[in-house]
Design a protein around this motif. Structure first.
Motif, short mmCIF file in Angstrom:
data_model
loop_
_atom_site.label_atom_id
_atom_site.label_comp_id
_atom_site.label_asym_id
_atom_site.label_seq_id
_atom_site.Cartn_x
_atom_site.Cartn_y
_atom_site.Cartn_z
N LEU A 176 10.92 86.28 -14.87
CA LEU A 176 11.93 85.24 -15.10
C LEU A 176 13.25 85.82 -15.61
O LEU A 176 13.97 85.18 -16.37
CB LEU A 176 11.39 84.18 -16.08
N THR A 177 13.59 87.02 -15.16
CA THR A 177 14.79 87.69 -15.67
C THR A 177 16.09 87.01 -15.25
O THR A 177 17.14 87.29 -15.83
CB THR A 177 14.82 89.16 -15.22
N TYR A 192 11.11 83.40 -20.40
CA TYR A 192 11.70 84.71 -20.10
C TYR A 192 11.73 85.58 -21.35
O TYR A 192 11.35 86.76 -21.30
CB TYR A 192 13.11 84.53 -19.55
N ARG A 196 9.88 89.11 -21.90
CA ARG A 196 10.64 90.33 -22.21
C ARG A 196 10.10 91.00 -23.46
O ARG A 196 9.93 92.23 -23.48
CB ARG A 196 12.12 89.99 -22.39
#
Length: 216
Positions: A176-177, A192, A196
């Motif tokens: 989901l960057t 996201y 991360r």
């Protein structure tokens, strides 16, 4: 002295790239564990390796004395990349998803190092070498996600790195960057951020675990 081969392929520099950011955490943790070690670094986005040509391919099947100058030069460049892989105690690859697959520059590197009769086939000269792949992607392609069937990075690299080269493959997958940059994905920003943070933590942990395993 432990040697890490680090391959980056993102077109984005530094912290603008999720794969580079996570790979950097792994590399720094690796270097802390191996202060006397060496890192062979290739940024195939900034400095692409040659795509396979007929000369580079056919040179392997000709005796060195019978190779043309073009074949000799092309094969020498290929052998240099292969030797970097063979000399590595571990490999770190940044492999962002572009249009559902890996960057063409990373594919070119793979095409160079896969050599039947040396690194693949019955003879696997880098067999068992651990490789960590940071496979970042703008959306989610996890099991159950709407685009699960569009995932052609993990499955491809599993086949190529493990099946063809005999490497010991492990993945870190930041997803989901694109959420922070695409308004339509704004609701996914918390997911996201969680992805991360997991990826960064995994990178540091896997570097330490790998260092301990290699020291045994």
């Amino acid at each position: 002295m432990a040697t890490l081969l680090h391959i980056d392929s993102s077109v984005f520099p530094g912290k603008a790239s999720s794969s580079r950011s996570v790979a950097d955490v792994f590399r720094r943790a690796w270097e802390e564990q191996h202060p006397e070690g060496a890192v062979i670094y290739r940024d195939v986005a900034a400095d692409p390796v040659p795509h396979i040509t007929a000369a580079a391919h056919t040179a392997w099947y000709a005796a060195p004395s019978e190779r043309t100058p073009e074949q000799s030069a092309a094969f020498a460049a290929r052998v240099k990349l292969i030797e970097e892989l063979e000399q590595a105690d571990a490999v770190l690859i940044g492999a962002p998803m572009y249009n559902y697959s890996i960057p063409s520059t990373l594919k070119a590197w793979l095409d160079n190092v896969i050599l039947l009769g040396r690194t693949s086939g019955e003879s696997l000269s880098a067999q068992g070498t651990p490789v960590i792949v940071v496979a970042s992607r703008g959306g989610s392609y996890a099991p159950g996600a709407p685009r699960e069937g569009f995932e052609f990075v993990l499955n491809y690299l599993e086949v190529v790195l493990k099946g063809s080269l005999g490497l010991d493959v492990d993945f870190i997958v930041p997803e989901l960057t694109m959420a922070p940059r695409v308004p339509a994905m704004s609701a996914l920003v918390p997911l996201y951020e969680a992805s991360r943070e997991r990826a960064l933590a995994d990178a540091a942990a896997k570097a330490k675990e790998l260092a301990e395993r290699l020291a045994e």
